[in-house]
Design a protein around this motif. Structure first.
Motif, PDB file in Angstrom:
ATOM      1  N   GLN A  50     -11.088 -37.096  -7.236  1.00 40.32           N
ATOM      2  CA  GLN A  50     -11.650 -37.437  -8.537  1.00 40.32           C
ATOM      3  C   GLN A  50     -13.140 -37.115  -8.594  1.00 40.32           C
ATOM      4  OE1 GLN A  50      -9.490 -41.556  -8.570  1.00 40.32           O
ATOM      5  NE2 GLN A  50     -10.111 -41.136 -10.657  1.00 40.32           N
ATOM      6  N   THR A  51     -13.838 -37.356  -7.498  1.00 37.35           N
ATOM      7  CA  THR A  51     -15.264 -37.036  -7.445  1.00 37.35           C
ATOM      8  C   THR A  51     -15.486 -35.552  -7.708  1.00 37.35           C
ATOM      9  OG1 THR A  51     -15.742 -38.825  -5.899  1.00 37.35           O
ATOM     10  CG2 THR A  51     -17.315 -37.003  -5.975  1.00 37.35           C
ATOM     11  N   LEU A  52     -14.709 -34.714  -7.048  1.00 34.77           N
ATOM     12  CA  LEU A  52     -14.860 -33.267  -7.233  1.00 34.77           C
ATOM     13  C   LEU A  52     -14.507 -32.845  -8.654  1.00 34.77           C
ATOM     14  CD1 LEU A  52     -13.501 -31.814  -3.866  1.00 34.77           C
ATOM     15  CD2 LEU A  52     -15.874 -32.185  -4.568  1.00 34.77           C
ATOM     16  N   GLN A  53     -13.540 -33.499  -9.255  1.00 35.64           N
ATOM     17  CA  GLN A  53     -13.187 -33.164 -10.637  1.00 35.64           C
ATOM     18  C   GLN A  53     -14.338 -33.460 -11.586  1.00 35.64           C
ATOM     19  OE1 GLN A  53      -9.303 -34.604 -11.975  1.00 35.64           O
ATOM     20  NE2 GLN A  53      -8.602 -34.615  -9.867  1.00 35.64           N
ATOM     21  N   ILE A  54     -15.171 -34.457 -11.242  1.00 35.43           N
ATOM     22  CA  ILE A  54     -16.303 -34.814 -12.095  1.00 35.43           C
ATOM     23  C   ILE A  54     -17.492 -33.895 -11.848  1.00 35.43           C
ATOM     24  CG2 ILE A  54     -18.009 -36.612 -12.597  1.00 35.43           C
ATOM     25  CD1 ILE A  54     -15.796 -38.671 -11.924  1.00 35.43           C
ATOM     26  N   ILE A  55     -17.839 -33.703 -10.568  1.00 35.29           N
ATOM     27  CA  ILE A  55     -19.079 -32.965 -10.273  1.00 35.29           C
ATOM     28  C   ILE A  55     -18.892 -31.451 -10.291  1.00 35.29           C
ATOM     29  CG2 ILE A  55     -20.006 -34.873  -8.915  1.00 35.29           C
ATOM     30  CD1 ILE A  55     -19.292 -33.335  -6.403  1.00 35.29           C
ATOM     31  N   ALA A  56     -17.665 -30.989 -10.129  1.00 37.05           N
ATOM     32  CA  ALA A  56     -17.391 -29.548 -10.157  1.00 37.05           C
ATOM     33  C   ALA A  56     -16.079 -29.318 -10.895  1.00 37.05           C
ATOM     34  CB  ALA A  56     -17.326 -28.984  -8.741  1.00 37.05           C
ATOM     35  N   PRO A  57     -16.066 -29.528 -12.208  1.00 41.52           N
ATOM     36  CA  PRO A  57     -14.827 -29.517 -12.987  1.00 41.52           C
ATOM     37  C   PRO A  57     -14.105 -28.174 -13.025  1.00 41.52           C
ATOM     38  CG  PRO A  57     -16.735 -29.627 -14.437  1.00 41.52           C
ATOM     39  CD  PRO A  57     -17.235 -29.848 -13.056  1.00 41.52           C
ATOM     40  N   ASP A  58     -14.767 -27.097 -12.657  1.00 45.59           N
ATOM     41  CA  ASP A  58     -14.128 -25.779 -12.712  1.00 45.59           C
ATOM     42  C   ASP A  58     -13.306 -25.463 -11.460  1.00 45.59           C
ATOM     43  OD1 ASP A  58     -15.267 -25.292 -15.201  1.00 45.59           O
ATOM     44  OD2 ASP A  58     -17.068 -24.368 -14.344  1.00 45.59           O
ATOM     45  N   LEU A  59     -13.376 -26.297 -10.452  1.00 39.62           N
ATOM     46  CA  LEU A  59     -12.613 -26.050  -9.225  1.00 39.62           C
ATOM     47  C   LEU A  59     -11.127 -26.247  -9.467  1.00 39.62           C
ATOM     48  CD1 LEU A  59     -14.811 -27.937  -6.595  1.00 39.62           C
ATOM     49  CD2 LEU A  59     -14.739 -25.469  -7.029  1.00 39.62           C
ATOM     50  N   ASP A  60     -10.302 -25.402  -8.856  1.00 35.72           N
ATOM     51  CA  ASP A  60      -8.859 -25.614  -8.941  1.00 35.72           C
ATOM     52  C   ASP A  60      -8.406 -26.525  -7.815  1.00 35.72           C
ATOM     53  OD1 ASP A  60      -8.693 -24.036  -6.612  1.00 35.72           O
ATOM     54  OD2 ASP A  60      -8.182 -22.231  -7.724  1.00 35.72           O
ATOM     55  N   ASP A  61      -7.128 -26.895  -7.838  1.00 31.39           N
ATOM     56  CA  ASP A  61      -6.598 -27.850  -6.863  1.00 31.39           C
ATOM     57  C   ASP A  61      -6.783 -27.358  -5.434  1.00 31.39           C
ATOM     58  OD1 ASP A  61      -5.836 -29.414  -8.972  1.00 31.39           O
ATOM     59  OD2 ASP A  61      -3.701 -28.894  -8.871  1.00 31.39           O
ATOM     60  N   ALA A  62      -6.537 -26.065  -5.207  1.00 32.52           N
ATOM     61  CA  ALA A  62      -6.608 -25.517  -3.850  1.00 32.52           C
ATOM     62  C   ALA A  62      -8.026 -25.582  -3.301  1.00 32.52           C
ATOM     63  CB  ALA A  62      -6.100 -24.079  -3.840  1.00 32.52           C
ATOM     64  N   LEU A  63      -9.005 -25.269  -4.131  1.00 32.22           N
ATOM     65  CA  LEU A  63     -10.390 -25.281  -3.658  1.00 32.22           C
ATOM     66  C   LEU A  63     -10.880 -26.709  -3.440  1.00 32.22           C
ATOM     67  CD1 LEU A  63     -12.687 -23.590  -2.780  1.00 32.22           C
ATOM     68  CD2 LEU A  63     -13.414 -23.320  -5.155  1.00 32.22           C
ATOM     69  N   ARG A  64     -10.453 -27.633  -4.289  1.00 33.80           N
ATOM     70  CA  ARG A  64     -10.821 -29.031  -4.050  1.00 33.80           C
ATOM     71  C   ARG A  64     -10.257 -29.503  -2.718  1.00 33.80           C
ATOM     72  NH1 ARG A  64      -9.503 -29.783  -9.540  1.00 33.80           N
ATOM     73  NH2 ARG A  64      -7.574 -30.855  -8.979  1.00 33.80           N
ATOM     74  N   ALA A  65      -9.012 -29.165  -2.451  1.00 31.13           N
ATOM     75  CA  ALA A  65      -8.397 -29.559  -1.179  1.00 31.13           C
ATOM     76  C   ALA A  65      -9.134 -28.931   0.000  1.00 31.13           C
ATOM     77  CB  ALA A  65      -6.928 -29.148  -1.161  1.00 31.13           C
ATOM     78  N   GLN A  66      -9.560 -27.693  -0.164  1.00 31.07           N
ATOM     79  CA  GLN A  66     -10.293 -27.002   0.904  1.00 31.07           C
ATOM     80  C   GLN A  66     -11.625 -27.689   1.177  1.00 31.07           C
ATOM     81  OE1 GLN A  66     -10.730 -22.719   0.353  1.00 31.07           O
ATOM     82  NE2 GLN A  66     -12.719 -22.759   1.384  1.00 31.07           N
ATOM     83  N   ILE A  67     -12.324 -28.074   0.127  1.00 30.31           N
ATOM     84  CA  ILE A  67     -13.615 -28.735   0.288  1.00 30.31           C
ATOM     85  C   ILE A  67     -13.446 -30.095   0.956  1.00 30.31           C
ATOM     86  CG2 ILE A  67     -15.533 -29.804  -0.977  1.00 30.31           C
ATOM     87  CD1 ILE A  67     -15.228 -27.490  -3.012  1.00 30.31           C
ATOM     88  N   LEU A  68     -12.447 -30.847   0.537  1.00 31.86           N
ATOM     89  CA  LEU A  68     -12.223 -32.166   1.138  1.00 31.86           C
ATOM     90  C   LEU A  68     -11.818 -32.048   2.602  1.00 31.86           C
ATOM     91  CD1 LEU A  68     -10.419 -33.977  -1.813  1.00 31.86           C
ATOM     92  CD2 LEU A  68     -12.775 -34.300  -1.031  1.00 31.86           C
ATOM     93  N   HIS A  69     -11.054 -31.030   2.922  1.00 30.54           N
ATOM     94  CA  HIS A  69     -10.704 -30.784   4.326  1.00 30.54           C
ATOM     95  C   HIS A  69     -11.952 -30.436   5.130  1.00 30.54           C
ATOM     96  CE1 HIS A  69      -8.334 -29.637   7.807  1.00 30.54           C
ATOM     97  NE2 HIS A  69      -8.944 -28.456   7.822  1.00 30.54           N
TER      98      HIS A  69
END
Length: 234
Positions: A50-69
């Motif tokens: 949810q944090t990534l969806q707020i601060i970087a709303p253009d990221l897709d699911d795969a990139l959010r997962a990559q960043i969190l990993h």
């Protein structure tokens, strides 16, 4: 007082918030995204996705997962060993247990992190239940992790209080039907925690018992969490 006490871990029992935020900042930088530490602090305690969806709303699911990993890897390799337990935690747990309270942990962390934190805290003998990131898909403020802790303790929501360092902890508690109390060790102000519904706020866990004894029941304000966070850093 309450029959059950459900504690967040990171930022509440162990001093890990700066390390978590820096590891996320570095993972974002590796993905070519520059976000200030202060901006990330606004959303401390919120589910990482949810944090990534707020601060970087253009990221897709795969990139959010990559960043969190990437954040998890950075945190474990670079920062985990620097985390310390806050003072007085064992004394508080021992006192609550002696008074007949049932104690649980409700934390989004899991695996090596949680194992390391428990080794620092030395409170295993007092913990009646643990609900962690292995038990639920979504982190706080989703209330299900608090609900899992309640079920494991055999208690209903009104019998317990959720104790944490962020508005998200309070919201998760209210969503599960508990009261809420807060500590200032996560970087949020008294106003932010009370605005989220904390009936008691202490500087740190070692001062929590006095705060709970003087608590005045509250309900959270209707403002969205992101708005409250922006005006409520300590």
């Amino acid at each position: 007082m309450f029959s059950g006490y459900i504690f967040d871990v990171e930022g509440t029992l162990v001093d890990s918030v700066p390390q978590n935020l820096r590891s996320l900042q570095e993972a974002l930088e590796e993905a070519g995204i520059d976000v200030t530490y202060e901006a990330l602090q606004l959303y401390s305690g919120l589910d990482g996705n949810q944090t990534l969806q707020i601060i970087a709303p253009d990221l897709d699911d795969a990139l959010r997962a990559q960043i969190l990993h990437g954040q998890a890897q950075i945190y474990e390799s670079k920062y985990l060993h620097t985390v310390k337990a806050f003072r007085g935690v064992r004394d508080v747990f021992e006192t609550l247990t002696r008074r007949g309270g049932k104690l649980a942990l409700a934390t989004d962390c899991k695996g090596p992190e949680l194992k390391h934190y428990l080794s620092l805290l030395g409170i295993d003998e007092f913990i009646g239940a643990t609900a962690c990131g292995d038990d639920v898909e979504h982190g706080k403020p989703d209330p299900r992790i608090v609900g899992v802790a309640l079920t494991k303790l055999g208690l209903t929501g009104p019998e317990a209080v959720m104790i944490g360092d962020t508005p998200c902890d309070a919201e998760a508690g209210f969503g599960a039907g508990t009261a809420a109390a807060g500590v200032l060790t996560g970087g949020f102000s008294v106003e932010a925690l009370r605005g989220a519904g904390c009936s008691a706020v202490a500087k740190e866990v070692s001062q929590l018992l006095t705060a709970l004894e003087n608590a005045t029941p509250l309900r959270p304000e209707a403002a969205p969490i992101a708005i409250r966070n922006k005006s409520g850093r300590a």
